[in-house]
Design an enzyme around this catalytic site. Sequence first.
Site, mmCIF file in Angstrom:
data_model
loop_
_atom_site.group_PDB
_atom_site.id
_atom_site.type_symbol
_atom_site.label_atom_id
_atom_site.label_comp_id
_atom_site.label_asym_id
_atom_site.label_seq_id
_atom_site.Cartn_x
_atom_site.Cartn_y
_atom_site.Cartn_z
ATOM 1 C CG HIS A 108 26.626 53.937 15.584
ATOM 2 N ND1 HIS A 108 26.381 54.860 16.563
ATOM 3 C CD2 HIS A 108 25.822 54.248 14.539
ATOM 4 C CE1 HIS A 108 25.457 55.713 16.133
ATOM 5 N NE2 HIS A 108 25.118 55.369 14.912
ATOM 6 N N GLY B 35 24.927 62.385 9.329
ATOM 7 C CA GLY B 35 24.009 61.580 8.541
ATOM 8 C C GLY B 35 24.084 61.906 7.061
#
Length: 383
Positions: free
Chosen positions: A272, A200
Amino acid sequence: MEAGRDTEELRSLILAAGGSAEQIASTVTRVGPDRVAAILVDELVHRAELGTIPQLAERPITVSFDFSFEGKVFAHAVTSSGTRTEPAPAGEEAPHARVELDLVQVNRAVFGPPGARHGTDRRIHWRDFEDQQALAGNMHVVPVVQHLLSGLEDQPIDLAGLSLRSGSDKWGLHYYTPHYERHFRPLRDRPLTILELGIGGYDDPAAGGGSLRMWKRFFPRALIYGVDVFDKAPLAEQRIVTVRGDQSDPAFLESLVTDIGPVDIIIDDGSHYCPDVTTALRTLFPHLVSGGLYVIEDLQTSYWPAYGGSSERLNEPTTTMGLLKQLLDGLNHEEYEPAGHHEPTEFDRTLTGAHFYHNLAFLEKGRNAEGSLPGWIGRERPA
């Protein structure tokens, strides 16, 4: 990959904590008692969550941990202002509190299994105990010491609240923490190796890491590895190792698991992008230990064309959900007809369970070889 020596020291202390006092003492001697004392203080500070004590912002508190081992004392003092806790500078005034502890007992309490976290001897000396006026100004020293010593006891943890305090989006933006609690709680007190893809914070080296900190707190005996395409070295800390790499590169993934050893839990919270997710799953699942869990987050991208997904070709194995649906058939590969005409894949032989939630999947690794129903049970439907 850096932090190899530190990681091995931590692993040895965690494993020894489940053994006898003699085993712990031997490990302490090998690692070095002063080094072990520093490791234990770091862990206690991490678990204390001192930011919840507002008085520290105006009046920092210094606490000294005095560890005894083989007739010697190894002292480590820390000063906390709530948002920051660091070693106290040498030559400062006497600490507000001094806690006497046994080094072997504390290692067992901090890194041992639940049954080992009882009976830790401690003696607390308060600097201003006899000076009422001075004590009144620093009365928050009491909750500070209580928080610091709480890491020696079994503690219930609300994972959703821990997610928010750690800066993780697994609760709030997503609602994953109840599912993580269900599947992870039985593993919580084991000595684990956990790998999470995606740290992140994008390209900011100091941003992100909330989930890694959350797992460190939730799993008190685990080593946590985080992987990101950006350099996240500033986020590394005790029991957290950051690695720069690309989950779309099978060679990198293979070398990574070779370096860190068998992995108990893998969490894909990375790009993703469907081709990346399926590459990582095919590469890493074989390296998961038997009984381990492989988690894939944010499955919504399986339906988004920009991420390699599709809302029309729902069974296409190039999408994440399409591949997962295909793997589910493999759970029952021994029932295929005619018998013996299907060569089972690695997934067929080792995927033993799957649990799906909104945008989230848990895959269980094991040995899928129960056998089919006996031959005398007819395969033809009765008239």
